[in-house]
Scaffold this active site. Structure first.
Site, PDB file in Angstrom:
ATOM      1  N   ASN A 266      -5.257  -9.203  -8.037  1.00  0.00           N
ATOM      2  CA  ASN A 266      -5.305  -9.980  -6.793  1.00  0.00           C
ATOM      3  C   ASN A 266      -6.505 -10.916  -6.736  1.00  0.00           C
ATOM      4  O   ASN A 266      -6.458 -11.940  -6.071  1.00  0.00           O
ATOM      5  CB  ASN A 266      -5.324  -9.036  -5.583  1.00  0.00           C
ATOM      6  CG  ASN A 266      -6.189  -7.826  -5.779  1.00  0.00           C
ATOM      7  OD1 ASN A 266      -5.999  -7.057  -6.727  1.00  0.00           O
ATOM      8  ND2 ASN A 266      -7.153  -7.644  -4.905  1.00  0.00           N
TER       9      ASN A 266
ATOM     10  N   CYS B 173     -16.842  -5.780   2.387  1.00  0.00           N
ATOM     11  CA  CYS B 173     -18.013  -5.453   3.194  1.00  0.00           C
ATOM     12  C   CYS B 173     -17.951  -3.964   3.519  1.00  0.00           C
ATOM     13  O   CYS B 173     -17.033  -3.512   4.184  1.00  0.00           O
ATOM     14  CB  CYS B 173     -17.984  -6.270   4.471  1.00  0.00           C
ATOM     15  SG  CYS B 173     -19.501  -6.137   5.387  1.00  0.00           S
TER      16      CYS B 173
ATOM     17  N   THR C 235       0.841  -1.203   0.000  1.00  0.00           N
ATOM     18  CA  THR C 235       0.000   0.000   0.000  1.00  0.00           C
ATOM     19  C   THR C 235       0.876   1.252   0.000  1.00  0.00           C
ATOM     20  O   THR C 235       0.645   2.182  -0.779  1.00  0.00           O
ATOM     21  CB  THR C 235      -0.928  -0.011   1.242  1.00  0.00           C
ATOM     22  OG1 THR C 235      -1.743  -1.182   1.172  1.00  0.00           O
ATOM     23  CG2 THR C 235      -1.788   1.228   1.314  1.00  0.00           C
TER      24      THR C 235
END
Ligand code: PLP
Length: 388
Positions: free
Chosen positions: A147, A322, A72
């Site tokens: 990914n 989510c 990241t």
């Protein structure tokens, strides 16, 4: 209970030899790598050896490697480090959120971002990249391997276009490193991100390749660590672990271990497709990394299948995120044109070095049984509708 872990794209277990390489740097060799005394020299030397190993994995010079806290940060440093307010950036709709949200931040700063689409196989068309380049374009950032699906983008062609148009090219290779051979000069990229924990190294460490001559502003302000490209005392055990993981990855690629991994992946895929009706591989027809398959099981809620498999000892995942209590379908799968109910019915199986033929057998037996059980309970699954 037997547990089989097929979620290696989320994170991989640390290899024992990587742990052994790291161990002395937690206690015995504790020096700050910037200190000039003996203790600092020891950890500095270890850091520089690791830099050489990572450079060996990517085919670059050690001085072109900047250690970071992970994938990241490497993505953020690459993108925010070269783009300025008013610039234009080209990325794709299927990037990891580390890239997508960095681009959102750029938009808030007054940059323009073009999100090139993918086709049904998950592939970017390099001509779309070429067509979108304009005078203010500063950066193209397109991932090497996805990914969720493992799909490999045509990064060499994109790198060529970026080179011809004098635009920086960054590729997020977090899911490619250790799974395909990487050579930054062949790719023609200026910036490339990797992450330790995706290649059996530790979590919380990564690296950014920065081609010599690239004008990169730091995103952290502090000391002059990492040649003033990334301030902050180095995570020496992590860096040593990443270096060892890179060495192991190079050896495995040279030995041809990747062919065995793709054979295992293909066996899982073929057995599931043969035994379960109303399924398909997301990203089939595109080149993919050898360890990943993403399969849709129609009429099933992916989350429910993940939980049912976990209760029986198999760890896999959905690409769904989510957010605000609702399960959002994967942005990658919907960008590929999958209806949201098919995207929600999709599962990712991702292998690692620790997996063996028994694991493959276990998953190949368990998945068809579990899907059948869930479909028996499912009011939306109508056998007559499917077979007619
Ligand atoms: N990019 C890709 C393609 C990823 O898969 C990941 C992790 O899932 C990242 C970036 C972020 O890496 P890290 O977990 O090291 O921050």
């Amino acid at each position: 209970m037997r547990r089989v872990y097929l979620d290696n794209n989320a994170t991989t277990p640390l290899l024992p030899e990587v742990f052994e390489a790291m161990r002395p740097y937690f206690a015995e060799h504790f020096g700050n790598a910037s200190s000039i005394h003996h203790h600092g020299q020891e950890t500095r030397a270890a850091t520089e050896r690791a830099r050489e190993s990572v450079a060996g994995l990517l085919g670059c010079k050690p001085s072109e490697i900047v250690f970071t806290s992970g994938g990241t940060e490497a993505d953020n440093l690459a993108i925010l480090g070269v783009v300025r307010a008013g610039d234009h950036v080209i990325t794709s709709t299927v990037e990891h959120h580390a890239v997508l949200n960095s681009c959102k931040h750029l938009e808030a700063m007054g940059c323009e971002v073009t999100y090139v689409p993918v086709d049904g196989r998950g592939l970017v068309d390099p001509d779309d990249v070429r067509r979108t380049v304009r005078p203010r374009t500063r950066l193209v950032t397109i991932m090497m391997a996805n990914n969720e699906t493992g799909v490999l983008q045509p990064v060499e062609e994109i790198g060529k276009i970026a080179g011809e148009t004098d635009v920086y090219f960054h590729t997020d290779a977090v899911q490619a490193a250790g799974k395909v051979a990487i050579d930054v000069n062949r790719l023609g990229c200026d910036l490339l991100s990797i992450s330790g924990h995706k290649l059996h190294g530790p979590q919380g460490v990564g690296a950014l390749y920065v081609r010599k001559g690239t004008v990169l502003e730091p995103i952290f302000y502090g000391g002059s660590h990492e040649r003033s490209r990334r301030a902050g005392t180095e995570n020496v055990p992590g860096i040593v672990g990443l270096g060892k993981a890179a060495e192991v990855a190079v050896e495995a690629i040279e030995r041809g271990d990747l062919a065995q991994m793709s054979e295992m992946r293909d066996r899982i895929e073929q057995k599931i497709l043969a035994e379960v009706e109303a399924t398909g591989v997301n990203g089939s027809g595109a080149p993919r990394v050898p360890n990943t398959t993403n399969i849709h099981f129609d009429y099933i809620e992916g989350e429910a299948l993940v939980i049912a498999l976990d209760l029986k000892g198999l760890a896999v995942s959905t690409g769904a995120a989510c957010s605000s209590g609702a399960i959002e379908p994967s942005h990658v799968l919907t960008a590929m044109g999958l209806p949201s109910e098919i995207a929600r019915a999709s599962l990712r199986f991702s292998l690692g070095k620790q997996n063996n033929a028994e694991d493959v057998q276990f998953a190949s037996d368990l998945v068809p049984q579990t899907v059948a059980r869930l479909r028996d309970l499912s009011p939306v699954y109508n056998r007559t509708a499917i077979s007619s």
